[in-house]
Design a protein around this motif. Structure first.
Motif: not given
Lengths: 103, 103
Positions: A50-51, A71, A74-75, A78
């Protein structure tokens, strides 16, 4: 899931999509040394998690675009933080390994 | 090196040491389900990478303490960020996988 974060090709594909949607051929050119098999496999894994979203435009020839989902976006902080830590510290880690292995 | 970050036992050991030095037996108790072999292997890997320091006190019986090195401490914000992202998003990822696998 998080094993992906430490996968070199995953971080390169995510980073390659960070500035917007890209076609497969464009990604393939941008990521030096990636094989077709590895790029396809990595994109599928990211799509499954789902990325990444895959959009097929039924033009002639067919056009396939990949983009980060919310999603995936949002990564990115990081991914950047891990990359930054690794670049800043890899020499220290390698020196520690040499000392440990020589002991 | 970064594959370690996605290793469950590594993050549990690093987190277990975040609040200060610990003896092997203490770590073993704190980390539910960790085998002696896995804990020893994980600690050795972290020591080799320069993230953990091992101190042997020649008392009777011998005392062995483990603690984060400055390099290990510098990794903790990343460990916390990865853990936070995973906890916040794992359900979304699992739902995406179900949809992808059913397609």
């Amino acid at each position: 899931m998080l094993e992906r974060l430490s996968d070199k090709w995953v971080t390169l594909v995510l980073t390659g999509l960070a500035s917007g949607p890209r076609r497969y051929s464009d990604l393939s050119r941008r990521i030096a040394g990636v094989s077709q098999k590895m790029l396809t496999q990595t994109l599928r894994g990211l799509e499954r998690d789902g990325l990444v979203r895959r959009t097929v435009t039924p033009s002639v020839p067919v056009r396939v675009d990949y983009e980060l989902t919310p999603l995936g976006e949002s990564l990115m902080p990081l991914v950047a933080a891990i990359k930054g830590w690794a670049e800043a510290n890899i020499q220290t880690v390698e020196a520690a390994r040499k000392t440990y292995d020589a002991a």
